[in-house]
Design a protein around this motif. Structure first.
Motif, PDB file in Angstrom:
ATOM      1  N   ASP A  57       6.838  36.148  57.623  1.00  0.00           N
ATOM      2  CA  ASP A  57       5.973  35.710  58.724  1.00  0.00           C
ATOM      3  C   ASP A  57       5.398  36.892  59.495  1.00  0.00           C
ATOM      4  N   ASN A  58       6.079  38.021  59.509  1.00  0.00           N
ATOM      5  CA  ASN A  58       5.652  39.160  60.318  1.00  0.00           C
ATOM      6  C   ASN A  58       5.318  40.404  59.506  1.00  0.00           C
ATOM      7  N   HIS A  59       5.290  40.301  58.191  1.00  0.00           N
ATOM      8  CA  HIS A  59       5.058  41.478  57.357  1.00  0.00           C
ATOM      9  C   HIS A  59       3.928  41.226  56.370  1.00  0.00           C
ATOM     10  N   TYR A  60       2.860  42.022  56.538  1.00  0.00           N
ATOM     11  CA  TYR A  60       1.709  41.958  55.657  1.00  0.00           C
ATOM     12  C   TYR A  60       1.462  43.348  55.074  1.00  0.00           C
ATOM     13  N   ALA A  61       1.012  43.374  53.839  1.00  0.00           N
ATOM     14  CA  ALA A  61       0.626  44.631  53.204  1.00  0.00           C
ATOM     15  C   ALA A  61      -0.772  44.460  52.610  1.00  0.00           C
ATOM     16  N   TYR A  62      -1.466  45.581  52.448  1.00  0.00           N
ATOM     17  CA  TYR A  62      -2.825  45.537  51.924  1.00  0.00           C
ATOM     18  C   TYR A  62      -2.948  46.433  50.696  1.00  0.00           C
ATOM     19  N   ILE A  63      -3.702  45.957  49.722  1.00  0.00           N
ATOM     20  CA  ILE A  63      -3.867  46.660  48.452  1.00  0.00           C
ATOM     21  C   ILE A  63      -5.343  46.950  48.237  1.00  0.00           C
ATOM     22  N   LYS A  64      -5.640  48.166  47.810  1.00  0.00           N
ATOM     23  CA  LYS A  64      -7.016  48.512  47.483  1.00  0.00           C
ATOM     24  C   LYS A  64      -7.042  49.395  46.247  1.00  0.00           C
ATOM     25  N   GLN A  65      -8.201  49.443  45.620  1.00  0.00           N
ATOM     26  CA  GLN A  65      -8.395  50.346  44.494  1.00  0.00           C
ATOM     27  C   GLN A  65      -8.612  51.754  45.021  1.00  0.00           C
TER      28      GLN A  65
END
Length: 264
Positions: free
Chosen positions: A86-94
């Motif tokens: 609920d409180n942890h997000y991660a982001y992925i990019k090339q």
């Protein structure tokens, strides 16, 4: 200890190195929030005085050490947002780091609030101190060690002139040999080699994918990042019930953006 005369070394190296080289690295980020820790595969290709360092974004979900906790993945702008709790997000990019050694040019892509930007720097960003010669072996190649402080962290690298006279993963470069492995002394950031292929016929041709893009300086990127972050914090404050956002620190970045703690 001795400091490297980087410019002279590169001028000599550029005239002597023309082979193709491929290196596969394992890149780990031991984040402050353990649930966000990752281990990713990156590839480095060096050919004709150029290099490209990139990940395979299609395999990106597999990078999370706690991938069993992932319960939602959403495309947001040019990113994939991964929700692990609920409180942890991660982001992925090339990622794609392009280096041109004859022009002393490094170009890479970054994200500012879901928008991709292209950032340019010089290749030689590190003031390395080389340790005395040692018999350190990595994948069968004799290596030396060097250390450098860079934007908030101290790094230790191993490098070998038995593989190539220059080059390295990410922004790491400027030593008289290929940078084979790197770790920050706080163990936050670790790069380790998995495979090294010399004189190979690479299937991945190196191209400057940023040739027709607007490239900004590192300082402009950093200032714009801070400005956009402050704008977002003001929006959060305006919609919060008590008008307070609290203090925010940027703690989980590979490199230190040198931004102060933000208070509202």
């Amino acid at each position: 200890m001795k400091k490297v005369s980087i410019i002279l070394l590169l001028l000599f190296s550029l005239s002597t190195f023309s082979q193709n080289l491929e290196v596969e690295y394992s890149v780990s980020e031991n984040t402050n929030d353990a649930i966000l820790a990752t281990s990713t595969i990156y590839n480095l290709i060096i050919s004709e005085n150029q290099s490209a360092y990139f990940n395979n974004v299609n395999d990106s979900i597999q990078q999370f050490k706690y991938q069993n906790l992932i319960f939602d993945v959403e495309k947001i702008g040019e990113l994939k947002q991964v929700k692990l709790s609920d409180n942890h997000y991660a982001y992925i990019k090339q990622d794609y780091f392009y280096k041109n050694y004859t022009k002393d040019t490094l170009i890479f892509n970054e994200i500012i609030l879901n928008k991709k930007v292209f950032v340019g720097e010089k290749i030689n960003l590190f003031n390395w101190e080389i340790k005395p010669k040692s018999d350190t072996l990595v994948l069968g190649f004799k290596c030396q060690k060097a250390t450098a402080k860079f934007r908030g962290r101290t790094y230790e690298a191993t490098f070998s002139n038995e593989i190539a006279p220059y080059g390295g993963p990410w922004k790491f470069d400027g030593l008289p040999g290929l940078i084979v492995s790197v770790k920050s002394l706080d163990n936050y950031f670790v790069i380790e080699p998995r495979k090294i292929k010399k004189d190979g016929k690479t299937l991945n041709l190196i191209t400057n994918i940023y040739e027709n893009k607007k490239v900004i300086s590192w300082n402009m990127y950093k200032n714009t990042f801070e400005e956009r972050l402050r704008e977002q914090l003001k929006k959060l404050k305006s919609i919060s019930e008590d008008g307070e956002v609290g203090n925010i620190k940027i703690t989980d970045k590979i490199e230190d953006l040198e931004l102060p703690e933000m208070k509202f």
